[in-house]
Motif scaffolding. Structure first.
Motif, PDB file in Angstrom:
ATOM      1  N   LEU A 185       0.810  -1.223   0.000  1.00 42.03           N
ATOM      2  CA  LEU A 185       0.000   0.000   0.000  1.00 42.03           C
ATOM      3  C   LEU A 185       0.840   1.269   0.000  1.00 42.03           C
ATOM      4  CD1 LEU A 185      -2.987   0.916   0.191  1.00 42.03           C
ATOM      5  CD2 LEU A 185      -2.679   0.999   2.658  1.00 42.03           C
ATOM      6  N   LEU A 186       2.007   1.236   0.674  1.00 46.52           N
ATOM      7  CA  LEU A 186       2.822   2.441   0.828  1.00 46.52           C
ATOM      8  C   LEU A 186       4.220   2.340   0.219  1.00 46.52           C
ATOM      9  CD1 LEU A 186       2.027   3.410   4.541  1.00 46.52           C
ATOM     10  CD2 LEU A 186       1.213   4.559   2.491  1.00 46.52           C
ATOM     11  N   LEU A 187       4.962   1.322   0.604  1.00 50.81           N
ATOM     12  CA  LEU A 187       6.381   1.256   0.246  1.00 50.81           C
ATOM     13  C   LEU A 187       6.617   1.141  -1.261  1.00 50.81           C
ATOM     14  CD1 LEU A 187       9.287   1.232   1.239  1.00 50.81           C
ATOM     15  CD2 LEU A 187       9.117  -1.238   1.526  1.00 50.81           C
ATOM     16  N   VAL A 188       5.928   0.223  -1.917  1.00 50.95           N
ATOM     17  CA  VAL A 188       6.132   0.016  -3.352  1.00 50.95           C
ATOM     18  C   VAL A 188       5.681   1.250  -4.152  1.00 50.95           C
ATOM     19  CG1 VAL A 188       5.521  -1.400  -5.341  1.00 50.95           C
ATOM     20  CG2 VAL A 188       6.107  -2.493  -3.165  1.00 50.95           C
ATOM     21  N   PRO A 189       4.458   1.799  -3.905  1.00 46.38           N
ATOM     22  CA  PRO A 189       4.072   3.008  -4.643  1.00 46.38           C
ATOM     23  C   PRO A 189       4.992   4.195  -4.361  1.00 46.38           C
ATOM     24  CG  PRO A 189       2.143   2.014  -3.596  1.00 46.38           C
ATOM     25  CD  PRO A 189       3.355   1.288  -3.091  1.00 46.38           C
ATOM     26  N   LEU A 190       5.459   4.313  -3.105  1.00 45.92           N
ATOM     27  CA  LEU A 190       6.373   5.412  -2.766  1.00 45.92           C
ATOM     28  C   LEU A 190       7.686   5.263  -3.523  1.00 45.92           C
ATOM     29  CD1 LEU A 190       7.097   7.907  -1.038  1.00 45.92           C
ATOM     30  CD2 LEU A 190       7.917   6.315   0.712  1.00 45.92           C
ATOM     31  N   ALA A 191       8.218   4.063  -3.571  1.00 44.07           N
ATOM     32  CA  ALA A 191       9.477   3.832  -4.292  1.00 44.07           C
ATOM     33  C   ALA A 191       9.315   4.144  -5.779  1.00 44.07           C
ATOM     34  CB  ALA A 191       9.939   2.390  -4.096  1.00 44.07           C
ATOM     35  N   ASP A 192       8.169   3.728  -6.348  1.00 40.28           N
ATOM     36  CA  ASP A 192       7.910   4.019  -7.763  1.00 40.28           C
ATOM     37  C   ASP A 192       7.803   5.528  -8.004  1.00 40.28           C
ATOM     38  OD1 ASP A 192       7.913   1.319  -8.271  1.00 40.28           O
ATOM     39  OD2 ASP A 192       5.713   1.121  -8.328  1.00 40.28           O
ATOM     40  N   ALA A 193       7.065   6.211  -7.124  1.00 37.53           N
ATOM     41  CA  ALA A 193       6.886   7.665  -7.275  1.00 37.53           C
ATOM     42  C   ALA A 193       8.219   8.392  -7.128  1.00 37.53           C
ATOM     43  CB  ALA A 193       5.884   8.179  -6.246  1.00 37.53           C
ATOM     44  N   MET A 194       9.045   7.957  -6.191  1.00 37.92           N
ATOM     45  CA  MET A 194      10.355   8.595  -5.995  1.00 37.92           C
ATOM     46  C   MET A 194      11.254   8.384  -7.201  1.00 37.92           C
ATOM     47  SD  MET A 194      11.019   7.899  -1.954  1.00 37.92           S
ATOM     48  CE  MET A 194      12.418   8.965  -1.796  1.00 37.92           C
ATOM     49  N   GLN A 195      11.197   7.192  -7.776  1.00 37.57           N
ATOM     50  CA  GLN A 195      12.003   6.910  -8.966  1.00 37.57           C
ATOM     51  C   GLN A 195      11.551   7.791 -10.127  1.00 37.57           C
ATOM     52  OE1 GLN A 195      11.909   2.808 -10.207  1.00 37.57           O
ATOM     53  NE2 GLN A 195      13.733   3.045 -11.482  1.00 37.57           N
ATOM     54  N   GLN A 196      10.237   7.962 -10.274  1.00 35.98           N
ATOM     55  CA  GLN A 196       9.691   8.799 -11.340  1.00 35.98           C
ATOM     56  C   GLN A 196      10.107  10.259 -11.163  1.00 35.98           C
ATOM     57  OE1 GLN A 196       8.114   7.815 -14.031  1.00 35.98           O
ATOM     58  NE2 GLN A 196       7.676   9.863 -14.809  1.00 35.98           N
ATOM     59  N   VAL A 197       9.990  10.760  -9.939  1.00 33.97           N
ATOM     60  CA  VAL A 197      10.356  12.153  -9.656  1.00 33.97           C
ATOM     61  C   VAL A 197      11.855  12.359  -9.854  1.00 33.97           C
ATOM     62  CG1 VAL A 197      10.517  13.886  -7.825  1.00 33.97           C
ATOM     63  CG2 VAL A 197       8.393  12.626  -8.140  1.00 33.97           C
ATOM     64  N   ALA A 198      12.654  11.390  -9.431  1.00 31.75           N
ATOM     65  CA  ALA A 198      14.102  11.499  -9.615  1.00 31.75           C
ATOM     66  C   ALA A 198      14.466  11.614 -11.091  1.00 31.75           C
ATOM     67  CB  ALA A 198      14.807  10.291  -8.991  1.00 31.75           C
ATOM     68  N   ALA A 199      13.685  10.952 -11.941  1.00 36.41           N
ATOM     69  CA  ALA A 199      13.977  10.970 -13.374  1.00 36.41           C
ATOM     70  C   ALA A 199      13.444  12.223 -14.070  1.00 36.41           C
ATOM     71  CB  ALA A 199      13.387   9.727 -14.034  1.00 36.41           C
ATOM     72  N   THR A 200      12.343  12.796 -13.564  1.00 30.88           N
ATOM     73  CA  THR A 200      11.683  13.869 -14.321  1.00 30.88           C
ATOM     74  C   THR A 200      11.760  15.258 -13.690  1.00 30.88           C
ATOM     75  OG1 THR A 200       9.536  13.418 -13.265  1.00 30.88           O
ATOM     76  CG2 THR A 200      10.040  12.242 -15.328  1.00 30.88           C
ATOM     77  N   ALA A 201      11.988  15.364 -12.380  1.00 32.50           N
ATOM     78  CA  ALA A 201      11.957  16.678 -11.716  1.00 32.50           C
ATOM     79  C   ALA A 201      13.105  17.552 -12.188  1.00 32.50           C
ATOM     80  CB  ALA A 201      12.013  16.508 -10.201  1.00 32.50           C
ATOM     81  N   ARG A 202      12.793  18.821 -12.423  1.00 33.13           N
ATOM     82  CA  ARG A 202      13.827  19.776 -12.825  1.00 33.13           C
ATOM     83  C   ARG A 202      13.435  21.168 -12.367  1.00 33.13           C
ATOM     84  NH1 ARG A 202      14.695  18.102 -18.205  1.00 33.13           N
ATOM     85  NH2 ARG A 202      13.712  16.239 -17.459  1.00 33.13           N
ATOM     86  N   GLU A 203      14.422  22.034 -12.353  1.00 36.61           N
ATOM     87  CA  GLU A 203      14.220  23.414 -11.940  1.00 36.61           C
ATOM     88  C   GLU A 203      13.852  24.257 -13.158  1.00 36.61           C
ATOM     89  OE1 GLU A 203      17.571  26.053 -10.434  1.00 36.61           O
ATOM     90  OE2 GLU A 203      16.895  25.014  -8.621  1.00 36.61           O
TER      91      GLU A 203
END
Length: 199
Positions: free
Chosen positions: A39-57
């Motif tokens: 419910l939490l750990l797997v979706p959080l890990a996926d979301a963090m991986q996505q943000v790490a790849a796409t987030a920019r300033e």
């Protein structure tokens, strides 16, 4: 120690580095994540991986998003001739939650600080001055924190903008709505008294 517990300890140490989380809070958070893995750990890990790849300033204002220029900077509705200057992205997001300001922003990335050797060039002050000139800005709103460094930064920016002949304003400071005088610090009460207005 086996590999499993070492991985968990590494995660706890990383979580403890986050603002507002110490070692105990991080340990509780990690244990909760493990208990609710699906419910939490797997979706959080996926979301963090996505943000790490796409987030920019944003290259224009310094906001954080997923494109080179953020939605606020590209919106024609936001081209009001007003720029609200904030210290960091958290302040920009707080202003947006209010839903009142309809102009554009400029994130400084901190405040001037002689003790920490942070001068105008370490912040986005030169970029702000360029934007004011190039974008036909009529008003700069200084929404900086009411700290010594915040106010020093506000005064410095106001001095730099003075020759340009544009309006420079700051947020009102003082008693918050719903605030009780007995719970306010002396600085807040003093600011409120200085900023008093006729009813």
């Amino acid at each position: 120690m086996s590999q499993g517990p070492r991985d968990i300890e590494d995660l706890i140490e990383l979580m403890a580095r986050l603002p507002g989380l110490g070692p105990r809070s991080a340990r509780r958070a990690v244990l909760q994540l493990i208990k609710k893995r699906a419910l939490l750990l797997v979706p959080l890990a996926d979301a963090m991986q996505q943000v790490a790849a796409t987030a920019r300033e944003c290259v224009v204002c310094g906001n954080v998003g997923t494109t080179e220029v953020c939605e606020i900077c590209t919106s024609e509705k936001r081209a009001t001739g007003e720029i609200c200057v904030v210290e960091d992205v958290a302040d920009l997001w707080a202003m947006e939650r209010g839903g009142v300001f309809k102009g554009r922003y400029h994130v400084l990335g901190g405040t001037l600080s002689a003790l920490d050797a942070v001068g105008p060039d370490e912040l986005r002050i030169p970029r702000l001055l360029t934007r004011v000139r190039d974008e036909g800005i009529a008003e700069v709103i200084l929404a900086l924190n009411a700290t010594v460094d915040g106010q020093t930064t506000a005064h410095y920016i106001a001095e730099q903008l003075e020759p340009m002949g544009i309006a420079v304003t700051s947020l009102a400071q003082g008693v918050p709505i719903g605030g009780e005088l007995d719970y306010l610090d002396d600085g807040t009460i003093s600011a409120a008294l200085r900023a008093r207005k006729a009813l």
